[in-house]
Design a protein around this motif. Structure first.
Motif, mmCIF file in Angstrom:
data_model
loop_
_atom_site.group_PDB
_atom_site.id
_atom_site.type_symbol
_atom_site.label_atom_id
_atom_site.label_comp_id
_atom_site.label_asym_id
_atom_site.label_seq_id
_atom_site.Cartn_x
_atom_site.Cartn_y
_atom_site.Cartn_z
ATOM 1 N N ALA A 7 0.698 -0.632 -0.272
ATOM 2 C CA ALA A 7 0.369 -0.207 -0.281
ATOM 3 C C ALA A 7 1.278 1.378 0.236
ATOM 4 O O ALA A 7 0.271 1.731 -0.664
ATOM 5 C CB ALA A 7 -0.996 -0.129 1.574
ATOM 6 N N ALA A 8 1.986 1.639 0.804
ATOM 7 C CA ALA A 8 2.944 1.781 0.376
ATOM 8 C C ALA A 8 3.508 2.563 -1.392
ATOM 9 O O ALA A 8 3.753 3.281 -0.849
ATOM 10 C CB ALA A 8 3.818 2.330 1.973
ATOM 11 N N ASP A 9 4.246 1.746 -0.730
ATOM 12 C CA ASP A 9 4.751 1.837 -2.118
ATOM 13 C C ASP A 9 3.255 2.096 -3.947
ATOM 14 O O ASP A 9 3.479 2.990 -4.249
ATOM 15 C CB ASP A 9 5.142 0.232 -2.999
ATOM 16 N N ALA A 10 2.119 1.619 -3.194
ATOM 17 C CA ALA A 10 1.331 2.513 -4.218
ATOM 18 C C ALA A 10 1.271 4.045 -3.732
ATOM 19 O O ALA A 10 1.017 4.575 -5.385
ATOM 20 C CB ALA A 10 0.250 1.373 -4.010
ATOM 21 N N ARG A 11 1.113 4.281 -2.801
ATOM 22 C CA ARG A 11 0.818 5.780 -3.052
ATOM 23 C C ARG A 11 1.555 6.421 -3.006
ATOM 24 O O ARG A 11 1.621 7.289 -3.228
ATOM 25 C CB ARG A 11 0.342 5.658 -1.324
ATOM 26 N N ARG A 12 3.415 5.935 -3.403
ATOM 27 C CA ARG A 12 3.777 6.626 -3.246
ATOM 28 C C ARG A 12 3.744 6.712 -5.099
ATOM 29 O O ARG A 12 4.752 7.484 -5.570
ATOM 30 C CB ARG A 12 5.151 6.166 -3.020
ATOM 31 N N ARG A 13 4.006 5.736 -5.784
ATOM 32 C CA ARG A 13 4.164 6.011 -6.802
ATOM 33 C C ARG A 13 3.071 6.752 -7.707
ATOM 34 O O ARG A 13 2.659 7.941 -8.451
ATOM 35 C CB ARG A 13 3.236 4.617 -7.668
ATOM 36 N N THR A 14 1.522 6.828 -6.931
ATOM 37 C CA THR A 14 0.899 7.636 -7.259
ATOM 38 C C THR A 14 1.076 9.139 -6.957
ATOM 39 O O THR A 14 0.816 9.781 -7.625
ATOM 40 C CB THR A 14 -0.394 8.019 -6.473
ATOM 41 N N TYR A 15 1.660 9.411 -5.871
ATOM 42 C CA TYR A 15 2.207 10.417 -5.446
ATOM 43 C C TYR A 15 3.134 11.410 -6.734
ATOM 44 O O TYR A 15 3.581 12.476 -7.197
ATOM 45 C CB TYR A 15 2.960 11.046 -3.788
ATOM 46 N N GLU A 16 4.047 10.031 -7.073
ATOM 47 C CA GLU A 16 4.867 10.563 -7.984
ATOM 48 C C GLU A 16 4.453 11.201 -9.453
ATOM 49 O O GLU A 16 5.246 11.836 -10.130
ATOM 50 C CB GLU A 16 6.772 9.353 -8.059
ATOM 51 N N ASP A 17 3.786 9.803 -9.980
ATOM 52 C CA ASP A 17 3.106 10.170 -10.916
ATOM 53 C C ASP A 17 2.710 11.994 -11.165
ATOM 54 O O ASP A 17 2.581 12.605 -11.974
ATOM 55 C CB ASP A 17 1.927 8.891 -11.376
ATOM 56 N N ASN A 18 2.164 12.240 -9.896
ATOM 57 C CA ASN A 18 0.743 13.480 -10.133
ATOM 58 C C ASN A 18 2.167 14.567 -9.285
ATOM 59 O O ASN A 18 1.726 15.744 -9.694
ATOM 60 C CB ASN A 18 0.028 13.842 -9.062
#
Length: 633
Positions: free
Chosen positions: A588-599
């Motif tokens: 879940a943390a990796d998914a949030r990090r990837r979402t943040y980096e994409d935006n």
């Protein structure tokens, strides 16, 4: 099980006459107690205790509403109306006639000193949850056996309080005397406020007792209620031991330990009663646990730590008060039994409900075939002393006696035992393993037997951590769990010493002579002290006991206390369930990090390096205990 509440001045007695005497319901206004009980099909209250003769009452007689008001509301004779009218007819004034009906000190004088008079204590007896399930879903014969055992257990506990505990006091406690005569009004209830089965008995113990003054004339005075409070646990364990033993012997049943709250003492329930049936009858427990979870969170937010054992008890009390429902409309027992049977059949099916007693008897027969109805008094004394010392540190005889009764219930599993064995084990534990710490003071009154405190010299095990279950955090071992380890360690050492002594007795004479000639043997392996005869216990040397404690502290924990747990605080995160949970968190943390980096908007050229450095520092500033390099999906 036994709980205690106060009955005080003002509206307290009305609560009992309008509610408790009416099946814990709400009696209609203007309706007499007797008429309301008959209409609702409730049993009337009955008088108990040896002190009834002094009031002209008989044991087992029905309790009337006017008697309740006079005794528990005004502190006067239950037949005060007739006595007062007789004195008025003889020419006495109203104040003198009324004063003649007062038992002990008038309530008005106590209130004039800005004190709240205590008129009675409400002792509430109830059996274990499994016995309640058997009583509610069993046949008529089973129900009669349990009700008869309940009555006898209540009478036995009250008789023990009269014989061993009850005292009257006067002159602010400077004068004391034994008063083996209590006045008790008992009311039986069948259900809780949710309408589910809960057999229990309210016993209102009058805070008045009669003694002989200096001239030999009878005189009423107040009970030493503090002394009664101090012996509540011992009286409760006697009730539980008595009712469980009688029911198991009459129906061929046995008991098994059931852990209700992790870390606390298990409850000895009837073998064969499923936990689902117990949860079905104990409706309030889940309600209390739900509220307790929120109270625990608030406590942790306020104090910055989880509550300890004492705080948990306090939070549990508040949770019980918050979940207490309004009074219900009482129902006759026949109607309640039909409703309980229908509810259980719908939830569990006919096979589970109708075969309950047969399953309990089959489980009881298997346990009785394994359990020998013999108690090793020496090991029992060690177990009782070690548990009480580890839990309390400083203890009195009442604590040891309560633990001796628990030991008999846990050891014999419902088998009959010799009357007085609990007292013998308690005396043996104090004489063999207790060390008195209360010293008489010169010029002062010698302390009473229940005011003498003791300690012991058992090594106390160091705390360990137990992995949490169902998403709960790990916790430190409770005092009871450490007490079981300490007790089992010493008992295992004594068993080993007995085995060694028996082996040496059977060894050839030459071998014994060879050991005698060895003057430089290792004290760690030294044999026990000499034994005069085989029946006497072998005493361990200090080196032997120290080695036994060190070897058995962790290994002696029973299997039921080790399921899903570990004694190593550094490995609790490495259980499969926790590893899977941590992996989910990482994903879940990796998914949030990837979402943040994409935006994330474009940054300066040196920003990625700084961001990677800050991210690296944040990940390694507080590494998880026992996680190593981290967990990846």
């Amino acid at each position: 099980m036994l709980s205690v509440a106060k009955v005080q001045r003002r509206n307290a007695w009305r609560y009992y006459t309008r509610g408790v005497a009416f099946g814990d319901g709400r009696r209609p206004v203007g309706q007499s107690l007797k008429a309301a009980q008959e209409m609702a099909g409730l049993p009337p209250g009955r008088w108990l205790g040896r002190g009834l003769a002094a009031l002209g009452l008989t044991e087992g007689a029905e309790v009337s509403e006017r008697q309740m008001e006079l005794l528990f509301g005004q502190g006067r004779h239950p037949d005060a109306d007739r006595i007062e009218q007789h004195l008025l007819d003889d020419g006495a004034d109203a104040d003198t006639a009324r004063r003649a009906t007062v038992l002990g000190q008038p309530i008005e004088e106590i209130e004039a000193r800005n004190q709240t008079p205590l008129l009675a204590l409400d002792f509430t007896f109830r059996p274990q949850a499994s016995l309640i399930v058997l009583w509610a879903l069993g046949d008529d014969q089973t129900r009669r056996v349990i009700e008869r055992a309940h009555e006898r257990a209540v009478a036995r506990a009250l008789r023990w309080l009269e014989d061993e505990v009850a005292e009257t006091r006067w002159s602010s406690g400077r004068g004391r005397a034994k008063t083996p005569a209590l006045v008790v009004a008992a009311f039986r209830h069948f259900d809780n406020r949710d309408g589910f089965p809960l057999l229990h008995e309210h016993c209102l113990v009058l805070n008045r007792a009669q003694r002989l003054d200096g001239n030999g004339d009878p005189k009423w005075g107040a009970l030493d209620t503090r002394r009664l409070y101090r012996h509540v646990v011992a009286a409760g364990t006697l009730y539980t031991l008595a009712i469980t033993t009688e029911v198991c012997e009459e129906l061929g049943l046995a008991t098994v330990p059931r852990e209700v709250t992790p870390g606390l003492r298990p409850v000895m329930e009837i073998a064969g009663v499923d936990s689902e049936l117990i949860d079905w009858s104990a409706t309030r427990r889940q309600q209390i646990e739900d509220v307790l979870e929120g109270l625990t969170y608030q406590y942790a937010q306020k104090h910055g730590r989880l509550p300890g054992e004492k705080a948990r008890h306090g939070l549990g009390w508040w949770a019980a008060q918050d979940t207490r429902r309004e009074k219900k409309t009482p129902r006759p027992l026949e109607q309640l039994l039909a409703w309980w049977k229908a509810s259980a059949l719908l939830k569990f099916g006919r096979q589970v409900v109708d075969g309950l007693l047969d399953r309990c008897r089959a489980a009881g027969a298997a346990i009785r075939a394994r359990v020998d109805p013999v108690v090793d008094v020496a090991l029992a004394a060690v177990d009782v002393a070690a548990v009480v010392f580890t839990v309390r540190g400083s203890f009195a005889r009442r604590h040891v006696l309560a633990e001796a009764r628990r030991h008999l219930l846990e050891t014999l599993r419902g088998r009959e035992f010799t009357r007085g064995l609990d007292d013998y084990i308690a005396n043996r534990a104090l004489s063999d393993h207790g060390r008195q710490t209360t010293e008489p003071q010169p010029g002062r009154r010698a302390p009473a037997a229940d005011q003498i405190f003791y300690t012991a010299d058992f090594p106390e095990p160091a705390p360990w951590f137990i992995a949490g279950t169902d998403g709960k955090p790990p916790r430190e071992s409770s005092r009871y769990e450490r007490a079981r380890v300490a007790s089992l360690a010493v008992r295992n050492a004594i068993r080993a010493a007995r085995t060694a002594a028996a082996g040496q007795a059977d060894a050839p004479a030459a071998t014994s002579a060879a050991h005698t000639d060895d003057q430089h043997h290792d004290p760690q392996s030294a044999p026990p002290h000499a034994v005069d005869h085989p029946g006497r216990d072998a005493a361990l040397t200090p080196a032997q006991r120290s080695a036994a404690i060190h070897a058995h502290q962790q290994a002696a924990m029973p299997e039921e206390y080790l399921q899903g747990r570990t004694t190593d605080a550094g490995t609790w995160l490495r259980t499969p369930k926790n590893l899977e949970r941590l992996a989910a968190f990482a994903r879940a943390a990796d998914a949030r990090r990837r979402t943040y980096e994409d935006n994330k908007p474009p940054a300066a050229p040196d920003a990625p390096a700084d961001g990677r450095r800050q991210e690296h520092e944040q990940q390694h500033r507080h590494p998880g205990h026992g996680q190593g390099p981290g967990i990846r999906p």
